[in-house]
Design a protein around this motif. Structure first.
Motif, mmCIF file in Angstrom:
data_model
loop_
_atom_site.group_PDB
_atom_site.id
_atom_site.type_symbol
_atom_site.label_atom_id
_atom_site.label_comp_id
_atom_site.label_asym_id
_atom_site.label_seq_id
_atom_site.Cartn_x
_atom_site.Cartn_y
_atom_site.Cartn_z
ATOM 1 N N LEU A 127 -29.900 37.305 2.390
ATOM 2 C CA LEU A 127 -29.616 36.046 3.079
ATOM 3 C C LEU A 127 -28.895 36.289 4.399
ATOM 4 C CD1 LEU A 127 -29.548 32.986 3.236
ATOM 5 C CD2 LEU A 127 -27.516 33.008 1.754
ATOM 6 N N SER A 144 -32.214 26.387 8.530
ATOM 7 C CA SER A 144 -32.575 26.220 7.122
ATOM 8 C C SER A 144 -34.057 26.451 6.889
ATOM 9 C CB SER A 144 -32.187 24.813 6.635
ATOM 10 O OG SER A 144 -30.787 24.689 6.529
ATOM 11 N N VAL A 147 -34.557 30.120 6.667
ATOM 12 C CA VAL A 147 -34.096 30.625 5.367
ATOM 13 C C VAL A 147 -35.113 30.310 4.275
ATOM 14 C CG1 VAL A 147 -32.334 30.375 3.572
ATOM 15 C CG2 VAL A 147 -31.661 30.539 5.973
ATOM 16 N N LYS A 148 -35.632 29.100 4.288
ATOM 17 C CA LYS A 148 -36.641 28.711 3.296
ATOM 18 C C LYS A 148 -37.913 29.542 3.435
ATOM 19 C CE LYS A 148 -35.045 23.969 2.579
ATOM 20 N NZ LYS A 148 -35.327 22.523 2.768
ATOM 21 N N GLN A 151 -37.547 32.712 1.597
ATOM 22 C CA GLN A 151 -37.278 32.542 0.165
ATOM 23 C C GLN A 151 -38.290 33.290 -0.713
ATOM 24 O OE1 GLN A 151 -37.411 28.421 -0.837
ATOM 25 N NE2 GLN A 151 -37.446 28.751 -3.049
ATOM 26 N N ASP A 192 -25.343 22.919 5.570
ATOM 27 C CA ASP A 192 -26.595 23.655 5.429
ATOM 28 C C ASP A 192 -26.357 25.094 4.982
ATOM 29 O OD1 ASP A 192 -25.486 23.683 8.182
ATOM 30 O OD2 ASP A 192 -27.091 25.133 8.584
ATOM 31 N N ASP A 196 -28.142 26.849 1.838
ATOM 32 C CA ASP A 196 -28.893 28.105 1.928
ATOM 33 C C ASP A 196 -28.496 29.062 0.803
ATOM 34 O OD1 ASP A 196 -30.114 27.126 4.211
ATOM 35 O OD2 ASP A 196 -28.739 28.161 5.588
#
Length: 303
Positions: A127, A144, A147-148, A151, A192, A196
């Protein structure tokens, strides 16, 4: 005649009840006379800890290898069994790098094969890498989204790591830690960041669920440290909003992530702003121990 029939039925029911009551008592007596199977503890625990800096114990003033030395001490005291700890934590490792070490280090593999308990940390550096790569994101929404987007990659790497672990040891329970948000005290107004971390924690929790005989250990409250009440957190949010609006928030985030700015979280080390201190590792150990106590049949009781 009707009264007589009712009385007769009543007598028969009482008789049947008495008969079965006697039989039940006789059965219970017989059961009590049977030798009971005793529950025996194992005499020794081989505990293998693997992962990143949280397993290595970076930031631990007591030099007890973070949670690994502390959990061994708790197990010895609580259950009166000996414990050997093999710590394979390495600062900076992402999930794929942990796997690479396991694939190439025979000592790591052999210790894992003999483990009664496996504890691991993963995801923090995966992360952090995403956050640093996207530190210049124009908005929290954009960050965000990045980050998604990462994933699925992390999910696949974590699954591959757990599969690798199971190829060396299919029986020992695995306790998988979640992560926390070390940025919170400086960016309390950025919800956010918490979201995360929770997203990655959900991946760890789901991986534990799918692995079988694996258990997720939440340590998210390290995020808040001494800021335990709603009032305290609201005050911190207001302070952070004022501070970050008058400075370069991207530069400030980079400074915190790279250890260039002192923290104000009593559970996190002031040396690097990221890792737990003594209080933090004590908290991690308590969370792990509480989870392990619920699953003693998996690692403490002889099968």
């Amino acid at each position: 005649m009707r009264k007589f029939a009712v009385s007769l039925i009543t007598i028969l029911l009482i008789g049947i009840g008495a008969f079965y009551g006697i039989k039940t008592w006789e059965n219970q007596k017989n059961d009590l006379n049977q030798p009971q199977k005793s529950v025996q503890k194992v005499s020794h625990i081989n505990l293998v800890a693997l992962g990143d800096s949280l397993t290595e114990g970076v930031g631990d003033e007591k030099i007890m290898k973070g949670y690994s030395g502390r959990i061994a001490k708790k197990i010895r005291a609580q259950y009166n069994v000996s414990v050997t700890v093999s710590n394979f934590g390495k600062a900076g490792d992402r999930s794929d790098q942990i796997k690479k070490r396991l694939d190439t280090q025979q000592k790591f593999q052999k210790r894992l094969q003999k483990a009664n308990v496996i504890v691991m940390t993963s995801g923090g550096n995966d992360l952090q890498q995403l956050l640093l790569k996207n530190v210049l994101a124009t908005s929290p929404k954009t960050l965000s989204a990045a980050v998604k987007a990462g994933q699925q990659s992390y999910q696949q790497k974590l699954s591959a790591l757990i599969k690798d672990i199971r190829s060396y040891n299919s029986d020992a329970p695995i306790f998988i830690f979640g992560n926390y948000n070390p940025l919170y005290v400086h960016f309390a107004d950025r919800s956010d960041f918490n979201d995360d971390v929770k997203l990655f924690n959900n991946i760890n929790a789901q991986a534990a669920k799918e692995a079988g005989n694996a258990y997720f250990v939440s340590i998210f409250n390290l995020t808040y440290g001494q800021f335990k009440t709603t009032t305290q957190r609201e005050g911190l949010i207001k302070e952070s909003a004022n501070s970050n609006s008058s400075s370069n928030s991207n530069a400030a985030m980079t400074a915190v992530l790279t250890g260039q700015k002192n923290v104000n979280n009593a559970w996190i080390s002031t040396e690097d702003n990221y890792h737990p201190n003594n209080k933090g590792y004590n908290y991690m150990t308590t969370q792990l121990f509480n989870k392990m106590k619920k699953e003693t049949k998996q690692w403490l009781i002889k099968q």
